[in-house]
Design a protein around this motif. Structure first.
Motif, PDB file in Angstrom:
ATOM      1  N   GLU A  68       0.821  -1.215   0.000  1.00 21.76           N
ATOM      2  CA  GLU A  68       0.000   0.000   0.000  1.00 21.76           C
ATOM      3  C   GLU A  68       0.857   1.268   0.000  1.00 21.76           C
ATOM      4  O   GLU A  68       0.432   2.324  -0.446  1.00 21.76           O
ATOM      5  CB  GLU A  68      -0.919   0.008   1.234  1.00 21.76           C
ATOM      6  CG  GLU A  68      -2.118  -0.946   1.148  1.00 21.76           C
ATOM      7  CD  GLU A  68      -1.713  -2.397   1.314  1.00 21.76           C
ATOM      8  OE1 GLU A  68      -0.524  -2.647   1.627  1.00 21.76           O
ATOM      9  OE2 GLU A  68      -2.567  -3.279   1.105  1.00 21.76           O
ATOM     10  N   SER A  69       2.083   1.152   0.509  1.00 23.06           N
ATOM     11  CA  SER A  69       2.948   2.327   0.599  1.00 23.06           C
ATOM     12  C   SER A  69       3.678   2.626  -0.709  1.00 23.06           C
ATOM     13  O   SER A  69       4.284   3.680  -0.850  1.00 23.06           O
ATOM     14  CB  SER A  69       3.989   2.125   1.715  1.00 23.06           C
ATOM     15  OG  SER A  69       4.905   1.095   1.351  1.00 23.06           O
ATOM     16  N   LEU A  70       3.607   1.683  -1.662  1.00 24.55           N
ATOM     17  CA  LEU A  70       4.332   1.885  -2.924  1.00 24.55           C
ATOM     18  C   LEU A  70       3.635   2.915  -3.808  1.00 24.55           C
ATOM     19  O   LEU A  70       2.405   3.043  -3.780  1.00 24.55           O
ATOM     20  CB  LEU A  70       4.428   0.556  -3.685  1.00 24.55           C
ATOM     21  CG  LEU A  70       5.301  -0.533  -3.055  1.00 24.55           C
ATOM     22  CD1 LEU A  70       5.202  -1.820  -3.865  1.00 24.55           C
ATOM     23  CD2 LEU A  70       6.754  -0.087  -2.960  1.00 24.55           C
ATOM     24  N   PRO A  71       4.394   3.630  -4.616  1.00 21.90           N
ATOM     25  CA  PRO A  71       3.785   4.566  -5.574  1.00 21.90           C
ATOM     26  C   PRO A  71       2.899   3.816  -6.571  1.00 21.90           C
ATOM     27  O   PRO A  71       3.122   2.630  -6.848  1.00 21.90           O
ATOM     28  CB  PRO A  71       4.995   5.194  -6.284  1.00 21.90           C
ATOM     29  CG  PRO A  71       6.146   4.962  -5.359  1.00 21.90           C
ATOM     30  CD  PRO A  71       5.859   3.690  -4.646  1.00 21.90           C
ATOM     31  N   LYS A  72       1.913   4.476  -7.096  1.00 23.01           N
ATOM     32  CA  LYS A  72       0.957   3.857  -8.007  1.00 23.01           C
ATOM     33  C   LYS A  72       1.652   3.233  -9.216  1.00 23.01           C
ATOM     34  O   LYS A  72       1.293   2.138  -9.662  1.00 23.01           O
ATOM     35  CB  LYS A  72      -0.056   4.917  -8.466  1.00 23.01           C
ATOM     36  CG  LYS A  72      -1.181   4.361  -9.309  1.00 23.01           C
ATOM     37  CD  LYS A  72      -2.192   5.450  -9.633  1.00 23.01           C
ATOM     38  CE  LYS A  72      -3.327   4.879 -10.481  1.00 23.01           C
ATOM     39  NZ  LYS A  72      -4.321   5.934 -10.817  1.00 23.01           N
ATOM     40  N   VAL A  73       2.666   3.894  -9.762  1.00 23.94           N
ATOM     41  CA  VAL A  73       3.352   3.396 -10.955  1.00 23.94           C
ATOM     42  C   VAL A  73       4.090   2.081 -10.658  1.00 23.94           C
ATOM     43  O   VAL A  73       4.182   1.186 -11.494  1.00 23.94           O
ATOM     44  CB  VAL A  73       4.328   4.470 -11.502  1.00 23.94           C
ATOM     45  CG1 VAL A  73       5.465   4.725 -10.515  1.00 23.94           C
ATOM     46  CG2 VAL A  73       4.875   4.073 -12.869  1.00 23.94           C
ATOM     47  N   VAL A  74       4.604   1.938  -9.398  1.00 19.13           N
ATOM     48  CA  VAL A  74       5.292   0.697  -9.019  1.00 19.13           C
ATOM     49  C   VAL A  74       4.280  -0.429  -8.831  1.00 19.13           C
ATOM     50  O   VAL A  74       4.512  -1.570  -9.243  1.00 19.13           O
ATOM     51  CB  VAL A  74       6.117   0.907  -7.729  1.00 19.13           C
ATOM     52  CG1 VAL A  74       6.751  -0.402  -7.277  1.00 19.13           C
ATOM     53  CG2 VAL A  74       7.194   1.958  -7.964  1.00 19.13           C
ATOM     54  N   LYS A  75       3.122  -0.109  -8.199  1.00 21.04           N
ATOM     55  CA  LYS A  75       2.060  -1.108  -8.042  1.00 21.04           C
ATOM     56  C   LYS A  75       1.632  -1.650  -9.402  1.00 21.04           C
ATOM     57  O   LYS A  75       1.368  -2.850  -9.549  1.00 21.04           O
ATOM     58  CB  LYS A  75       0.848  -0.492  -7.341  1.00 21.04           C
ATOM     59  CG  LYS A  75       1.070  -0.148  -5.876  1.00 21.04           C
ATOM     60  CD  LYS A  75      -0.225   0.423  -5.305  1.00 21.04           C
ATOM     61  CE  LYS A  75      -0.038   0.890  -3.876  1.00 21.04           C
ATOM     62  NZ  LYS A  75      -1.263   1.516  -3.344  1.00 21.04           N
ATOM     63  N   ARG A  76       1.580  -0.777 -10.370  1.00 20.35           N
ATOM     64  CA  ARG A  76       1.170  -1.173 -11.723  1.00 20.35           C
ATOM     65  C   ARG A  76       2.150  -2.214 -12.287  1.00 20.35           C
ATOM     66  O   ARG A  76       1.741  -3.210 -12.883  1.00 20.35           O
ATOM     67  CB  ARG A  76       1.133   0.095 -12.591  1.00 20.35           C
ATOM     68  CG  ARG A  76       0.716  -0.104 -14.020  1.00 20.35           C
ATOM     69  CD  ARG A  76       0.538   1.253 -14.698  1.00 20.35           C
ATOM     70  NE  ARG A  76       0.320   1.090 -16.124  1.00 20.35           N
ATOM     71  CZ  ARG A  76       1.284   0.987 -17.029  1.00 20.35           C
ATOM     72  NH1 ARG A  76       2.558   1.056 -16.619  1.00 20.35           N
ATOM     73  NH2 ARG A  76       1.006   0.828 -18.306  1.00 20.35           N
ATOM     74  N   ARG A  77       3.451  -1.992 -12.059  1.00 22.77           N
ATOM     75  CA  ARG A  77       4.459  -2.938 -12.563  1.00 22.77           C
ATOM     76  C   ARG A  77       4.406  -4.265 -11.807  1.00 22.77           C
ATOM     77  O   ARG A  77       4.619  -5.328 -12.382  1.00 22.77           O
ATOM     78  CB  ARG A  77       5.850  -2.308 -12.444  1.00 22.77           C
ATOM     79  CG  ARG A  77       6.044  -1.124 -13.383  1.00 22.77           C
ATOM     80  CD  ARG A  77       7.272  -0.325 -13.033  1.00 22.77           C
ATOM     81  NE  ARG A  77       7.310   0.945 -13.757  1.00 22.77           N
ATOM     82  CZ  ARG A  77       7.875   2.044 -13.320  1.00 22.77           C
ATOM     83  NH1 ARG A  77       8.446   2.048 -12.108  1.00 22.77           N
ATOM     84  NH2 ARG A  77       7.869   3.147 -14.040  1.00 22.77           N
TER      85      ARG A  77
END
Length: 386
Positions: A68-77
Motif C-alpha cells: 500500500e505504501s508503494l507509488p501507483k506506478v510501481v504497483k502497476r508494474r
C-alpha cells in the motif's frame, strides 16, 4: 521566588542525583519484573492463547502494508509481474501433465517386474537359485570359511524346520505384514480385518488412458475367500493439474479432487464394516421395556472403499473434509511408496529410510543435555549453579 528556585536547583549535591537515578532504576526494574510476571500469567491462560493464535492465523497471508505504501506506478508494474506468475503456473500445470504421461509410460515397464513379484508371493512361480542369490555389502562380507560354516548351519536348521512343519507356499501374509509395518496403514487396521487381508495377493496401480482426465486406480487383488465374492476391489482417485482461477498462486502440482470406491459383495454375515448392537427402549406410557437390535457402522480398513462423496458445490463439513484429506494421503502413499517398494516395507528397510528423512538433531541435543544434567546431579561433588 524564581531566583530562589534556580539557586536550590544548582545547589543539589551530585551524589543526591546518583541516589535519585538509582531509585528510578530500581523502580523501573520492579516494573519490568511485574510486567514479565503478568505476561507469563497471561500466556498460561488457554483462552488468551487461543485468542492470540486466532489473531496470528488471521494475519497469515495478509498484506504487510508495504504494497500500500508503494507509488501507483510501481504497483502497476507489480501487477504485471503477477500476471507473468499466473502464466508460469499454467506452464507448470502442463509440465505435470507430461510427467503424468511419463508415469504411464514407465508404469508399463515396471509392471512385468511387479507381476513376477506377485507370482512369487502367491506361489505361482518358484524363483531359481540364481534369482535368490543376494550379494552382501562389502562391509557385511565374511571370510570364505565363515560363509561355508554359516551355510552348513543354515542348511541343518532348514532341514530341521522342514521335518517339523510343511513348507509354506510363496510368502505368507506378505501384504498384511506390509500394512502392519507402515504406521499410516496399521492405524486403519482392526483385528477383524487381518483374516481378510491374509488373502490379499497383489496391489496394482492403473493410470488413466492418454487423452483422458488425469486419474489413477488402486486395484486390490484377492484370492477366493469366505468373506466376499469380489476378486478385485478398486479405488479411483481423480486428479487435476491446472491452477484454480480464483486462486492461481496456490497451485503446487496435481491435486486429488475426489475419489470413488467400489461395492463389496459381502457373504451373508461376513460384512465387518457393520456391527449389530442391542438397545433397551422403555415405553413412556406403560413403563415396559423392550430390546431393539440396530445395525451401525463399524471401524474397518475396508471402509477405505466407501469414501464420503464430494458434493458438486465442493462444500463439506469438517469431519468429511478430514476423512477425505486422510484418504487422499493414504491413496497417494500407496501409489508412490508402497506398490513400488513393497518388499522393503515387508522387511522394514524402507521404514528406516523414511525415518532418516526426519532431522532429529534437536531432539538428540535435548536428550544429551538432559543426560548431562542427570549425570551432574548424581555426582557427589556437583554444586548447583546459583
Amino acid at each position: 521566588m524564581a531566583d530562589l528556585d534556580n539557586k536550590d536547583q544548582t545547589e543539589i549535591d551530585p551524589a543526591d542525583m546518583e541516589d535519585v537515578e538509582e531509585v528510578e532504576e530500581e523502580e523501573t526494574g520492579e516494573d519490568n519484573s511485574k510486567a514479565r510476571q503478568l505476561t507469563m500469567q497471561m500466556m498460561q491462560n488457554p483462552q488468551i492463547l487461543a485468542a492470540l493464535q486466532e489473531r496470528l492465523d488471521g494475519l497469515v497471508g495478509s498484506p504487510s502494508g508495504y504494497m500500500e505504501s508503494l507509488p501507483k506506478v510501481v504497483k502497476r508494474r507489480v501487477n504485471a509481474l503477477k500476471n507473468l506468475q499466473v502464466k508460469c503456473a499454467h506452464i507448470e500445470a502442463k509440465f505435470y501433465e507430461e510427467v503424468h504421461e511419463l508415469e504411464r509410460k514407465y508404469a508399463a515397464l515396471y509392471q512385468p517386474l511387479f507381476d513376477k513379484r506377485s507370482e512369487i508371493v502367491r506361489a505361482a512361480y518358484e524363483p531359481t537359485d540364481e534369482d535368490c542369490e543376494w550379494k552382501q555389502d562389502e562391509e557385511e562380507e565374511l571370510t570364505v570359511s565363515k560363509q561355508e560354516e554359516m551355510k552348513e548351519k543354515a542348511k541343518v536348521e532348514e532341514e530341521k524346520k522342514d521335518e517339523e512343519k510343511e513348507d509354506p507356499k510363496g510368502i505368507p501374509e506378505f501384504w498384511l505384514t506390509v500394512f502392519k509395518n507402515v504406521d499410516l496403514l496399521s492405524e486403519m487396521l482392526q483385528e477383524h480385518d487381518e483374516p481378510i487381508l491374509k488373502h490379499l495377493q497383489d496391489i496394482k496401480v492403473k493410470f488413466s488412458d492418454a487423452g483422458q482426465p488425469m486419474s489413477f486406480t488402486l486395484e486390490f487383488h484377492f484370492e477366493p475367500n469366505d468373506f466376499f465374492t469380489n476378486t478385485v476391489l478398486t479405488k479411483t482417485y481423480k486428479m487435476r493439474s491446472e491452477p484454480d482461477e480464483s486462486d492461481p498462486f496456490s497451485f503446487d502440482g496435481p491435486e486429488i479432487m475426489g475419489c470413488t470406491g467400489c461395492t463389496i459383495d459381502w457373504n451373508k454375515g461376513k460384512n465387518i464394516t457393520l456391527k449389530t448392537i442391542k438397545k433397551k427402549q422403555k415405553h413412556k406410557g406403560r413403563g415396559t421395556t423392550r430390546t431393539v437390535t440396530k445395525t451401525v457402522p463399524n471401524d474397518s480398513f475396508f471402509n477405505f472403499f466407501s469414501p464420503p462423496e464430494v458434493p458438486e458445490s465442493g462444500e463439506m463439513d469438517e469431519d468429511s473434509e478430514a476423512v477425505l484429506a486422510a484418504d487422499f494421503e493414504i491413496g497417494h502413499f500407496i501409489r508412490e511408496r508402497i506398490v513400488p517398494r513393497a518388499v522393503l516395507y515387508f522387511t522394514g528397510e524402507a521404514i528406516e529410510d523414511d525415518d532418516d528423512d526426519y532431522d532429529e538433531d534437536g531432539e538428540e541435543a535435548d536428550d544429551e543435555e538432559g543426560e548431562e544434567e542427570a549425570d551432574e546431579e548424581n555426582d557427589p561433588d556437583y554444586e548447583p549453579k546459583v
